[in-house]
Write an enzyme that holds these catalytic residues in place. Structure first.
Site, PDB file in Angstrom:
ATOM      1  N   ARG A  49     -24.617 -25.528 -19.698  1.00 33.67           N
ATOM      2  CA  ARG A  49     -24.809 -24.092 -19.549  1.00 33.67           C
ATOM      3  C   ARG A  49     -26.259 -23.781 -19.167  1.00 33.67           C
ATOM      4  NH1 ARG A  49     -23.722 -19.347 -24.132  1.00 33.67           N
ATOM      5  NH2 ARG A  49     -24.466 -17.613 -22.858  1.00 33.67           N
ATOM      6  N   ASN A 100     -14.214 -19.610 -20.568  1.00 38.12           N
ATOM      7  CA  ASN A 100     -14.756 -19.047 -19.336  1.00 38.12           C
ATOM      8  C   ASN A 100     -14.852 -20.089 -18.222  1.00 38.12           C
ATOM      9  OD1 ASN A 100     -15.286 -16.298 -19.945  1.00 38.12           O
ATOM     10  ND2 ASN A 100     -16.966 -16.928 -21.273  1.00 38.12           N
ATOM     11  N   CYS A 113     -10.354 -11.816 -23.199  1.00 36.25           N
ATOM     12  CA  CYS A 113     -11.787 -11.551 -23.214  1.00 36.25           C
ATOM     13  C   CYS A 113     -12.051 -10.470 -24.252  1.00 36.25           C
ATOM     14  CB  CYS A 113     -12.254 -11.099 -21.829  1.00 36.25           C
ATOM     15  SG  CYS A 113     -14.023 -10.776 -21.699  1.00 36.25           S
ATOM     16  N   HIS A 162     -14.713 -10.142 -16.423  1.00 39.55           N
ATOM     17  CA  HIS A 162     -16.158  -9.947 -16.263  1.00 39.55           C
ATOM     18  C   HIS A 162     -16.489  -9.130 -15.013  1.00 39.55           C
ATOM     19  CE1 HIS A 162     -17.409 -13.467 -19.134  1.00 39.55           C
ATOM     20  NE2 HIS A 162     -16.639 -12.563 -19.702  1.00 39.55           N
ATOM     21  N   TYR A 199     -21.366  -6.897 -17.482  1.00 39.02           N
ATOM     22  CA  TYR A 199     -21.466  -7.911 -16.428  1.00 39.02           C
ATOM     23  C   TYR A 199     -21.719  -7.290 -15.057  1.00 39.02           C
ATOM     24  CZ  TYR A 199     -19.962 -11.520 -19.681  1.00 39.02           C
ATOM     25  OH  TYR A 199     -19.906 -12.401 -20.733  1.00 39.02           O
TER      26      TYR A 199
END
Length: 421
Positions: free
Chosen positions: A90, A144, A164, A194, A244
């Site tokens: 990440r 995700n 989500c 998102h 987002y």
């Protein structure tokens, strides 16, 4: 009822366990299996999970295992919360795109594509094992990028719904601002995972009074501050975008910010070390306050509601989920995965009708849907050209020089996770 959490060693898991304990009348879990290859984390999380159940007098059994086949055997539902490559991967997703002047984020843009390429093959392998063991089991995907992963599962014929926490978080926030019960708030929630907008906030259900103008009029400054977007933008749009959308509406501003501070992955890694130390305390028998800063607010309530509805045990009648479009948004392909309010039951999720969508939002949805199609092709079949095409198509990239450089860096940073590279 047997539920399995793949990725059960996550520091998120006590939030989920707390929800199962508190909401046992909605979802009567007899056995909860936490599966994770990381034995050290699994022992800590599993121990706290048992103590949470005991504190709340839940009679269900919690087991832990490193064996995926053992974990999913006979499960009624399997919840996926994976992070292939961990926080280290990440961190890479959030940093190397910045070198090209593009947003570095784990689900959006080039970093999101990298995560999809690492994740989709792993999730499909898990789903195949679930289907061999118990073809009636539901797969609830919280991994995700949820839209792409859910599309991969549905395209392969699995019984899957994507989840989500953005919608439930906004529902709870709006309810508090309006001094209303969350169950009285229905959101006209529309978009992709998102990439969503609240186009109405209704009291009492899908046909209730729209109080969004009142909400923006009386609380617009607070809502804008939470989204880190200017109040005049919300007034102009007349909707509430998810946070987002800031990556799109203020892309260059976000890039400048991200270049001046540690990655979110670094922050989370530090927080996880603190959480695991807390979990090791045998006296701790409830989720610690620090977990609220980890992310995933109201994740457990959303998961319980969805699992209960899919397994015939109740849950709220309408839920914001990720599922096939099938004509709900006529400007998108039927096999696009959208995030909208749906009626959820034992047969799955059926999207509610959606009022006509403003071209301002429909256009961006269409562009990101095209990207998600190409991203899934790259995840399923590999190849540098497919990665390049997906990146070139993304609305936040779009220039061939950026796409070329990002393609090379994505592959270089993820080679060990890409069988074809």
């Amino acid at each position: 009822m047997k539920l399995t959490v793949v990725g059960g060693g996550s520091t998120y898991t006590p939030e989920l366990v707390d929800g199962f304990a508190r909401l046992r009348d909605t979802l009567p879990v007899e056995e909860l299996v936490l599966m994770d290859p990381a034995q050290d984390r699994l022992e800590l999380v599993g121990g706290l999970a048992r103590r949470i159940f005991a504190r709340q007098d839940h009679t269900g059994r919690i087991t832990t295992t490193n064996s995926l086949d053992e974990a999913v055997d006979g499960a009624d539902a399997v919840l996926l919360q994976l992070r292939v490559g961990g926080q280290a991967a990440r961190h890479q997703d959030e940093t190397w795109p910045l070198e090209c002047g593009c947003v570095g984020q784990e689900t959006t843009g080039a970093g999101g594509l990298a995560k999809a390429l690492r994740t989709v093959p792993v999730v499909l392998d898990i789903a195949d094992r679930v289907r061999r063991t118990n073809p009636r089991a539901w797969i609830i995907d919280f991994t995700n990028p949820v839209g792409i992963v859910t599309r991969a599962l549905l395209q392969a014929g699995h019984k899957a719904v994507g989840l989500c926490n953005v919608a439930i978080g906004l529902q709870r926030k709006f309810a508090a601002l309006l001094s209303a019960a969350p169950s009285d708030i229905h959101l006209d929630h529309v978009g992709l995972n998102h990439l969503t907008w609240e186009t109405a906030v209704r009291l009492g259900g899908p046909e209730g009074e729209d109080v969004l103008p009142k909400l923006l009029g009386e609380h617009g400054d607070r809502i804008a501050a939470d989204l880190r977007l200017p109040r005049p933008l919300l007034d102009t749009l007349g909707v509430v975008p998810s946070y987002y959308l800031r990556y799109y509406y203020a892309h260059d501003e976000v890039v400048r910010e991200l270049r001046t501070k540690p990655s979110r992955a670094a922050e989370v890694a530090s927080m996880e070390s603190e959480l695991l130390a807390l979990y090791a305390d045998p006296a701790l028998d409830e989720k610690p306050e620090l977990l609220g800063k980890r992310g995933g607010a109201f994740y457990s309530e959303a998961a319980v509601d969805l699992a209960a509805a899919l397994l015939g045990g109740g849950g709220t009648p309408y839920q914001a989920v990720n599922t096939y479009n099938r004509g709900t948004l006529p400007f998108l392909p039927d096999d696009a995965v959208i995030e909208v309010q749906a009626a959820v039951g034992a047969q799955g999720a059926t999207p509610l009708p959606v009022r006509p969508v403003d071209p301002l939002y429909a256009g961006l949805m269409a562009g990101v849907t095209a990207y998600e199609h190409l991203a899934l092709e790259a995840a399923l079949h590999g190849g540098r050209d497919r990665v390049f095409r997906a990146l070139l198509s993304h609305p936040l990239i779009g220039q061939y020089a950026y796409a070329e450089t990002l393609t090379d860096r994505l592959i270089a940073h993820n080679r060990k996770h890409l069988a074809w590279a």
